[in-house]
Design a protein around this motif. Structure first.
Motif, PDB file in Angstrom:
ATOM      1  N   PRO A 110       0.795  -1.224   0.000  1.00 25.04           N
ATOM      2  CA  PRO A 110       0.000   0.000   0.000  1.00 25.04           C
ATOM      3  C   PRO A 110       0.832   1.281   0.000  1.00 25.04           C
ATOM      4  CG  PRO A 110      -0.154  -1.118   2.122  1.00 25.04           C
ATOM      5  CD  PRO A 110       0.634  -2.009   1.227  1.00 25.04           C
ATOM      6  N   VAL A 111       2.098   1.167   0.369  1.00 26.83           N
ATOM      7  CA  VAL A 111       2.943   2.367   0.408  1.00 26.83           C
ATOM      8  C   VAL A 111       4.088   2.315  -0.607  1.00 26.83           C
ATOM      9  CG1 VAL A 111       2.402   3.116   2.751  1.00 26.83           C
ATOM     10  CG2 VAL A 111       4.137   1.373   2.395  1.00 26.83           C
ATOM     11  N   ASP A 112       4.015   1.372  -1.521  1.00 22.78           N
ATOM     12  CA  ASP A 112       4.983   1.280  -2.632  1.00 22.78           C
ATOM     13  C   ASP A 112       6.432   1.246  -2.160  1.00 22.78           C
ATOM     14  OD1 ASP A 112       2.802   1.601  -4.441  1.00 22.78           O
ATOM     15  OD2 ASP A 112       2.825   3.746  -4.002  1.00 22.78           O
ATOM     16  N   CYS A 113       6.679   0.488  -1.097  1.00 26.47           N
ATOM     17  CA  CYS A 113       8.045   0.562  -0.559  1.00 26.47           C
ATOM     18  C   CYS A 113       8.962  -0.546  -1.059  1.00 26.47           C
ATOM     19  CB  CYS A 113       8.027   0.650   0.966  1.00 26.47           C
ATOM     20  SG  CYS A 113       7.523  -0.838   1.796  1.00 26.47           S
ATOM     21  N   ILE A 114       8.453  -1.424  -1.933  1.00 20.66           N
ATOM     22  CA  ILE A 114       9.302  -2.530  -2.428  1.00 20.66           C
ATOM     23  C   ILE A 114       9.613  -2.302  -3.909  1.00 20.66           C
ATOM     24  CG2 ILE A 114       9.481  -5.021  -2.753  1.00 20.66           C
ATOM     25  CD1 ILE A 114       7.271  -5.283  -0.590  1.00 20.66           C
ATOM     26  N   THR A 115      10.895  -2.470  -4.261  1.00 14.74           N
ATOM     27  CA  THR A 115      11.312  -2.311  -5.655  1.00 14.74           C
ATOM     28  C   THR A 115      12.284  -3.436  -6.002  1.00 14.74           C
ATOM     29  OG1 THR A 115      11.214   0.092  -5.346  1.00 14.74           O
ATOM     30  CG2 THR A 115      12.329  -0.699  -7.323  1.00 14.74           C
ATOM     31  N   PHE A 116      12.122  -4.019  -7.173  1.00 17.24           N
ATOM     32  CA  PHE A 116      13.130  -4.945  -7.698  1.00 17.24           C
ATOM     33  C   PHE A 116      13.841  -4.207  -8.814  1.00 17.24           C
ATOM     34  CE2 PHE A 116      10.279  -7.676  -5.501  1.00 17.24           C
ATOM     35  CZ  PHE A 116      11.043  -8.741  -5.067  1.00 17.24           C
ATOM     36  N   THR A 117      15.112  -4.030  -8.687  1.00 17.24           N
ATOM     37  CA  THR A 117      15.821  -3.201  -9.662  1.00 17.24           C
ATOM     38  C   THR A 117      17.292  -3.569  -9.707  1.00 17.24           C
ATOM     39  OG1 THR A 117      16.178  -0.926 -10.369  1.00 17.24           O
ATOM     40  CG2 THR A 117      16.297  -1.332  -8.002  1.00 17.24           C
TER      41      THR A 117
END
Lengths: 615, 351
Positions: A530-537
């Motif tokens: 809900p807070v967009d805190c995970i990124t795969f990059t």
């Protein structure tokens, strides 16, 4: 050859400057994520006790507090609450959880906990420790050391134990029964209390053969005002903390109708509110600085203003006006703040005409100073130029190997929770000293990290995120509050409100733990967060990486959780800053690569392992 | 499935688009699909595309048939119109809706069972008629809802989770769409939003029949070794012919690529497609060579993705029928019904 992924560039080129995977086994890593506990000087496990309150286990919630901070009922009313500005809720919603007032709930509804408290140990160490003063620092030392089998004697010049807590905090904020109870829990551990016995000589005390001495006598001297007219009108000018003590003793029962309170700290707030209850009708607080820069806690300023006490700012005291020694008021010079290139503030006169404020009494609450007139200059204690003792910042040992300091006596005026934190550290040092061990070889904290998974999508914590705004603590009606100085203003949360407020806690101690070798990079966690805190990059330098995460991550003091070892060569980067700990990533993960694990860190205390407090 | 709704709290700096909505405003109910389902990623991509295009949710109609994929419209655009139709009949409903109201933005969501088996005929006719819609097939190559049988898009020679080998030829929906005259044809992968989101944006703005075949691994029944629709298999065999940026308004074009590397396609409505070529010999405007290229690469074992064909000046059903600009459902009865005198004249002319 996979081209579609972002991994088309050579990964190896980044190796020199890329982020290393996060070491989540370091006790500080997850501790910092529990912002409230990290910010608390005593590192109280806040989410842990809030969950216990929500579960109706008030006694257990109380004991979690009692172990960490010794005075839950007192702190639940008076703490400076460094935990609340740190609370993650304040970053994702408007206001932090009312942590402090939930602590009071634990104290209010705990019932009889005396059977759950440790008893004086049957086996004694044979060592004797003296504590000077019976404020929160001394009592914390006494509790920790008495429970470990040492013979502790506390001294106080007053006839009752508690120090600042008892004599300077007004009754309408802290009822005496709460003090009696919590001071009693400490003294009942077999602590010898020599009350009404002022210590007049450190050398004489040391000569009594104590194995260690702890000095927790506070910062007992109120700073005085130095303006023309001060001496002539002395009979109506009072030093704030001394006046509060006189009110507490019952020596002072009235004050003039028009009162000026000088100073912008919490003592000033206590003075003005006490004055309102003792006959002050026009009570004004006057501060030199701006309203925003005042040292008083925002809620204490609010409480004062709610009782019709205006706070006048940017007025510097110039003179006391009197007629033949009878105070008629004070004049103030109007000032404004100016900042130099380095951001240092100075208050400069505006040149406007002086302000005269009529008054019958003036209360001076412009700061406190340390004073150790009873410590002989040749007692072996070195002092800094500011009058504070030279101390080892970790062990709190002075230049005399047997003498330790803590609380306001150590580093100048702070607050109760810092005093308790110092007390634990000093007790630890004294215990090591008494066992002939190295004072710097301090035991590490105990850490547990346990999965909270109960079923496919059920967890042993309540992971639904409440959207309720912060609940206000009910107050007694103002007229009634002002009639009697011993009537407590705050009524505390009832059980229903306490539950709702407790549900606002985000359970930041239930950590998101990631296992790269299980991850299939399906993006389910990224999509649900809900807070967009995970990124795969792609990996990169931290500063650069922070600019290309799924959501802004400018709070540099908040960690990025980095994991590598994924099949595509990317990294998982999670911004811990705004994570709601809702467990949605783990719920939507098909392989269990994410898990919600409760992190409990128990700071080392004297004899903690042997006490009955392991919950 | 998760039991709790997605928490309402959001990132404190969550941005709003040109019409004042956050991305979260484009969400729907929480998904009841299996955790990790590729379809949920496609829903997230649709949410992002609509947010970035600043589409008003109430001007979108989402239509679907039956199946895991066809459940997904519940999980995005909660404020849009929705029609969950009979199995395989989404294109008919879309055609009717499009005839009645040409002003809505039509988004059809279907699956390989819904479009390549029971609804293959419907699929074909919607595309050949030029329905102005975005038709997304969430293609997992398996009947997940009935526990893992092969579907019509399962590749010959691939194996099921239980180990059986598929002996039937696969239907290639992209090839069909090209043959049938779709004016925007793309293939993508649920696990690559950087590719998928711009494709959905371009398709939504394309004023004709736009088709996206989106490979979407079924984590439960088709993500094993031997599957040709698993995360690992797709990642290993994915050959993108181009990367797409969709830009609204021409001013944003910046020349940060070497000449020849970038192709700029100006759409009918002024929107700009910026194509970064990955396969240098690939021309996305030549239907015939696109078909040949796809077949050659398929034989070579590659999965070709990207924008495969686009006609910047497409013709849609309303243009062909020469209908009035006002949506038919907004016309008064007086205009819709010519009256008995006119009917008499018409009948007389046919006698």
């Amino acid at each position: 050859m996979p081209q579609s992924q972002e991994t088309s560039g050579p990964i190896d080129a980044w190796k020199e400057t890329t982020l290393q995977p996060t070491d989540i086994t370091h006790p500080d890593y997850f501790h910092k994520i529990v912002d409230c506990q990290w910010a608390c000087p005593a590192h109280t496990p806040v989410p842990e006790y809030i969950r216990l309150i929500a579960a109706g286990r008030y006694a257990d919630a109380y004991l979690v507090n009692w172990k960490s901070n010794v005075f839950p009922g007192i702190l639940g009313r008076t703490c400076d609450r460094p935990c609340e500005p740190a609370c993650r809720r304040g970053r994702v919603e408007a206001d932090p959880v009312a942590i402090c007032r939930l602590k009071r709930v634990a104290a209010d509804y705990k019932g009889d906990i005396t059977p759950l408290l440790p008893r004086p140990p049957a086996v004694k160490s044979g060592k004797r420790v003296a504590c000077v003063g019976t404020g929160p620092a001394s009592l914390t030392v006494a509790r920790d050391l008495a429970a470990a089998g040492h013979a502790v004697t506390v001294f106080d010049r007053e006839g009752k134990a508690g120090g600042f807590i008892r004599f300077q905090i007004p009754r309408f904020r802290l009822p005496e029964a709460v003090i009696d109870e919590e001071v009693g829990y400490v003294l009942n551990l077999g602590v010898e209390a020599r009350l009404g016995e002022p210590i007049t000589s450190l050398k004489a005390l040391l000569a009594e053969g104590y194995d260690a001495v702890f000095i927790g006598c506070g910062a007992p001297r109120g700073r005085d005002l130095d303006v023309p007219g001060r001496k002539e009108a002395a009979s109506h000018i009072h030093i704030g903390i001394d006046w509060l003590a006189s009110v507490s003793f019952g020596h002072v029962k009235a004050i003039g109708k028009r009162v000026i309170v000088l100073g912008g700290g919490n003592t000033a707030m206590d003075c003005c509110r006490s004055a309102r209850r003792l006959g002050g009708e026009e009570v004004r607080v006057v501060v030199r600085s701006g309203f925003e820069e005042m040292k008083a806690s925002p809620w204490e300023k609010e409480d004062a203003m709610r009782e019709d006490i205006p706070i006048l700012n940017y007025l510097a005291p110039k003179s006391v006006v009197h007629e033949n020694g009878t105070l008629t008021g004070m004049t103030f010079e109007r000032v404004r703040a100016e900042y130099d290139a380095a951001g240092r503030r100075s208050l400069v006169p505006t040149g406007e005409p002086d302000e005269f404020i009529a008054a019958d009494d003036v209360l001076v609450a412009i700061g406190q100073e340390n004073a150790f007139p009873w410590i002989e200059r040749d007692a072996g204690i070195a002092f800094e130029r500011n009058g504070l003792p030279v101390l080892d910042p970790v062990t709190l040992q002075s230049t005399h190997p047997l003498v330790f300091f803590g609380g306001d006596a150590a580093f100048g005026p702070k607050n109760i929770i810092w005093a308790a934190a110092h007390g634990h550290q000093a007790a630890m040092s004294i215990d090591l000293l008494l066992h002939g061990k190295d004072l710097h070889d301090r035991p590490p904290p105990e850490v547990t990290l346990v999965s909270q998974k109960m079923g496919i999508h059920s967890w042993s914590y309540d992971n639904a995120v409440s959207i309720d705004l912060r609940y206000k603590v009910p107050h007694i009606e103002k007229g009634q509050a002002l009639r009697d100085i011993t009537t407590e203003v705050e009524l505390g949360f009832d059980i229903d409100l306490a539950f709702k407020e407790a549900q606002r806690c985000l359970n930041c101690d239930v950590q998101t733990v990631f296992s790269a070798k299980l991850c299939i990079e399906c993006d389910a966690c990224v999509d649900i967060c809900p807070v967009d805190c995970i990124t795969f990059t792609k990996n990169g330098e931290e500063a650069e990486l922070r600019t290309r995460l799924n959501a802004p991550a400018h709070h540099l003091e908040q960690a990025l959780y980095i994991a590598d070892g994924l099949k595509t060569g990317r990294i998982m980067a999670k911004d811990e800053d705004v994570c709601l700990h809702c467990g949605m990533c783990a719920e939507r993960c098909p392989t269990g690569a994410w898990d919600m694990q409760r992190f409990l860190i128990d700071m080392a205390q004297v004899g903690a392992r042997s006490s009955a407090l392991a919950l | 499935m998760s039991f709790l709704p997605k928490p309402k709290l959001h990132h404190p700096e969550l941005a709003t688009n040109d019409i004042g909505f956050t991305r979260r405003d484009y969400e729907g109910a929480i998904s009841t699909l299996c955790a990790g389902c590729g379809h949920d990623s496609i829903s997230a991509a649709i949410i992002r595309a609509c947010y970035e295009l600043s589409l008003p949710p109430h001007r979108i109609a989402k239509l679907s048939g039956i199946g895991c994929s066809s459940k997904t419209p519940t999980y995005f655009l909660g404020a849009a119109h929705g029609f969950n139709s009979v199995h395989g009949r989404m294109p008919s409903v879309a055609t009717g809706a499009y005839l009645a109201n040409r002003e809505l933005i039509y988004l059809g969501v279907s699956g390989d069972g819904d479009s390549a088996s029971i609804g293959l005929g419907q699929f074909a006719h919607a595309l050949r008629r030029g329905i102005n819609m975005t038709y997304i097939v969430e293609n997992n190559g398996v009947y997940g809802l009935t526990k893992g049988q092969f579907s019509a898009t399962s590749d010959r020679g691939s194996t099921s989770k239980k180990g059986a080998t598929n002996t039937d030829a696969a239907i290639d929906l992209v090839g069909l769409a090209l043959q049938l005259g779709a004016t925007f044809v793309a293939r993508s992968f649920s696990g690559d939003k950087a590719q998928l989101v711009p494709l959905i944006k371009a398709a939504l703005q394309h004023p004709g029949a736009a088709f996206i075949d989106c490979i979407s691994p079924c984590v439960q029944f088709n993500n094993h070794v031997g599957s040709t629709k698993s995360f690992d298999y797709i990642r290993e065999h994915n050959e993108a012919v181009n990367r797409l940026d969709y830009i609204t308004g021409r001013s944003e074009i910046t020349a940060d690529y070497a000449p020849g590397e970038i192709e700029v396609v100006v759409q009918h409505d002024g929107g700009v497609l910026r194509l970064r070529k990955l396969a240098t010999d690939y021309d996305p405007h030549d239907r015939t060579s696109a078909l040949r290229y796809l077949q050659e690469r398929t034989v070579a074992g590659e999965i070709v993705t990207g924008l495969l064909y686009v006609d910047p000046e497409p013709e849609n059903l309303h243009q062909r029928l020469n209908t009035v600009a006002t949506p038919l459902n907004a016309l008064e009865d007086r205009l819709l019904c010519p009256g008995s005198a006119m009917l008499e004249t018409l009948n007389a002319a046919l006698r």
